[in-house]
Design a protein around this motif. Structure first.
Motif, short mmCIF file in Angstrom:
data_model
loop_
_atom_site.label_atom_id
_atom_site.label_comp_id
_atom_site.label_asym_id
_atom_site.label_seq_id
_atom_site.Cartn_x
_atom_site.Cartn_y
_atom_site.Cartn_z
N GLN A 1 -7.33 5.81 4.79
CA GLN A 1 -7.42 4.56 5.52
C GLN A 1 -8.32 4.69 6.74
OE1 GLN A 1 -3.52 3.11 6.51
NE2 GLN A 1 -2.86 2.97 4.37
N THR A 2 -8.77 3.54 7.24
CA THR A 2 -9.54 3.47 8.48
C THR A 2 -8.69 2.80 9.55
OG1 THR A 2 -11.66 3.38 7.32
CG2 THR A 2 -11.62 2.59 9.59
N HIS A 3 -8.62 3.42 10.71
CA HIS A 3 -7.83 2.92 11.82
C HIS A 3 -8.74 2.61 13.00
CE1 HIS A 3 -4.23 4.69 9.79
NE2 HIS A 3 -5.11 5.63 9.45
N TYR A 4 -8.32 1.68 13.86
CA TYR A 4 -9.08 1.32 15.05
C TYR A 4 -8.26 1.69 16.28
CZ TYR A 4 -12.28 -1.12 11.98
OH TYR A 4 -13.20 -1.40 11.00
N PHE A 5 -8.81 2.63 17.05
CA PHE A 5 -8.08 3.09 18.23
C PHE A 5 -8.15 2.01 19.31
CE2 PHE A 5 -7.08 5.45 22.01
CZ PHE A 5 -6.12 6.34 21.58
N PRO A 6 -7.02 1.66 19.95
CA PRO A 6 -7.04 0.61 20.98
C PRO A 6 -7.85 1.03 22.20
CG PRO A 6 -4.90 1.68 20.90
CD PRO A 6 -5.67 2.19 19.72
N THR A 7 -8.67 0.11 22.71
CA THR A 7 -9.56 0.44 23.82
C THR A 7 -8.83 0.57 25.15
OG1 THR A 7 -10.07 -1.91 24.14
CG2 THR A 7 -11.53 -0.65 22.68
N ASP A 8 -7.59 0.11 25.23
CA ASP A 8 -6.87 0.13 26.50
C ASP A 8 -5.98 1.36 26.66
OD1 ASP A 8 -5.06 -0.60 24.54
OD2 ASP A 8 -4.01 -2.07 25.78
N ARG A 9 -6.09 2.33 25.76
CA ARG A 9 -5.22 3.51 25.82
C ARG A 9 -6.06 4.75 26.10
NH1 ARG A 9 -0.24 2.84 23.39
NH2 ARG A 9 0.24 4.85 24.37
N VAL A 10 -5.90 5.32 27.29
CA VAL A 10 -6.58 6.57 27.66
C VAL A 10 -5.60 7.46 28.39
CG1 VAL A 10 -8.87 5.50 27.82
CG2 VAL A 10 -7.42 5.64 29.86
#
Length: 312
Positions: free
Chosen positions: A3-12
Motif C-alpha cells: 500500500q501507499t500511505h501519506y504521512f501527515p504534514t503536521d506531525r514532526v
C-alpha cells in the motif's frame, strides 16, 4: 498487497526518543509519501535576512517526519529504504551559523543566502555560477536503542544526520534496526551539498518524497550502507573538469581545514566572489576527499571544485 500511505504534514519530532509514539505503522513493502519542512522548521523563509539567523529558536531546528513503524522489524534486522522519488519545493537557503562548520574561527559572523529555483534544475548562486539541483534527505534514521531526548545531530550507527549527498533518487539505504518497529524518521533535506557540508548547511529546503520500506529479516549490519544506481549523481560526471586544493599533515581535521581555506581563497581570487560566498559555495559543491593516508602519518586531503558550475 503493498500500500501507499501519506504521512501527515503536521506531525514532526525534534529528538530521537524511544518514547516517541509512531505516527503510522506500515507493512514491509509499503510506500510512504512524506513532505518535510526545512531544517529551521519554517523559521527561515524566502523573504528572510541574515538577522533571522541570530534569532533562531534552536529547539525547533531539525524537525523530522516520523516515527514510522514497520511491522515485523526487530533489533538485529536491517531496514531497506528505496528512495523512489524526491523533489524540492523550489526554494532553499544556505547560511554561516556562528560557532559551527569546519572554519568557525575564519567566519565568526552569521550570513544567509536564500535561493529560488522553481525550474528545478539549477540553483542560481551568482551571475556566473549554477549549481545542479540534486535533492536528498540530510537526516534518515531509525530510532537508536535506549534513546532518550537524543539530539538529531550528530549521526550514529543508526543513521540519522548523515548528510550523505549520495542518498538521492534511486538509491537504496540500509539501516540496522535498533528497536521494535524500527521507528524511521527523515528530514533536514538539501537541494544541493558538497561532500563534507563544510559550512554546516547545504541548500536547506522543504522537500517531498516517496520512500518504500522493506524489512530484511536476519540480516545484521554494523552501520548504514547504501547502493547508488549508475547515472544518479550529476557531479560524478567529469563535466568541465575539477580544480583541487590540498591540506597536508598529520591531523586529518586540520588538513581538511587547510584544504578548504585554500579553496575559499581560490574561489575568492579567481571568480570574484566574497569570502562568505566562496565558503558557502564550497559547502554546496566542493567535495572533500582523503587522497592519501598511508605514508607515515602525513595525510593529504583534497578539496575538489567542479568547473561545470561556472557558466562564464
Amino acid at each position: 498487497m503493498a500500500q501507499t500511505h501519506y504521512f501527515p504534514t503536521d506531525r514532526v519530532h525534534f529528538q530521537w526518543d524511544t518514547g516517541n509514539e509512531p505516527v503510522m505503522e506500515i507493512e514491509s513493502g509499503d510506500t510512504v509519501i512524506v513532505e518535510t519542512r526545512d531544517v529551521s522548521d519554517n523559521q527561515i523563509g524566502p523573504g528572510s535576512t541574515t538577522d533571522t539567523v541570530a534569532g533562531l529558536n534552536w529547539d525547533r531546528v531539525y524537525p523530522l517526519a516520523g516515527p514510522i513503524a514497520v511491522r515485523g522489524a526487530e533489533p538485529g534486522d536491517t531496514l531497506a529504504i528505496d528512495i523512489l522519488d524526491i523533489h524540492t519545493r523550489g526554494w532553499g537557503w544556505t547560511a554561516i551559523l556562528p560557532g559551527l562548520g569546519l572554519l568557525p574561527d575564519d567566519f565568526p559572523d552569521a550570513y544567509l543566502r536564500v535561493f529560488e529555483f522553481t525550474d528545478g534544475d539549477v540553483i542560481p548562486f551568482a551571475d556566473n555560477v549554477r549549481i545542479p539541483v540534486t535533492p536528498f534527505f540530510g537526516t534518515m534514521g531509525v530510532c537508536p536503542e535506549g534513546a532518550s531526548a537524543v539530539p538529531v545531530m550528530p549521526p550514529g550507527r543508526f543513521g540519522g544526520n548523515m548528510d550523505t549527498r549520495q542518498l538521492t533518487k534511486g538509491t537504496r539505504l540500509f539501516l540496522p534496526v535498533q528497536v521494535p518497529g524500527a521507528l524511521f524518521s527523515c528530514g533536514d533535506a538539501h537541494a544541493a551539498q558538497g561532500d563534507g557540508e563544510v559550512c554546516v548547511t547545504g541548500v536547506e529546503s522543504p522537500m517531498y518524497a516517496a520512500l518504500r520500506f522493506e524489512v530484511q529479516k536476519g540480516r545484521s549490519i554494523p552501520s548504514p550502507q547504501y547502493q547508488v544506481p549508475p547515472g544518479s549523481l550529476t557531479r560524478e560526471v567529469d563535466l568541465g573538469g575539477w580544480y583541487g586544493t590540498t591540506g597536508v599533515g598529520g591531523d586529518l581535521y586540520k588538513a581538511a581545514q587547510d584544504a578548504i581555506r585554500t579553496m575559499v581563497a581560490h574561489i575568492n581570487e579567481t571568480y570574484g566572489l566574497s569570502r562568505e560566498d566562496a565558503y558557502l559555495l564550497a559547502s554546496l559543491c566542493v567535495d572533500l576527499k582523503i587522497s592519501e593516508i598511508v605514508d607515515a602519518g602525513e595525510f593529504i586531503v583534497s578539496a575538489l571544485l567542479p568547473q561545470a558550475v561556472f557558466t562564464a
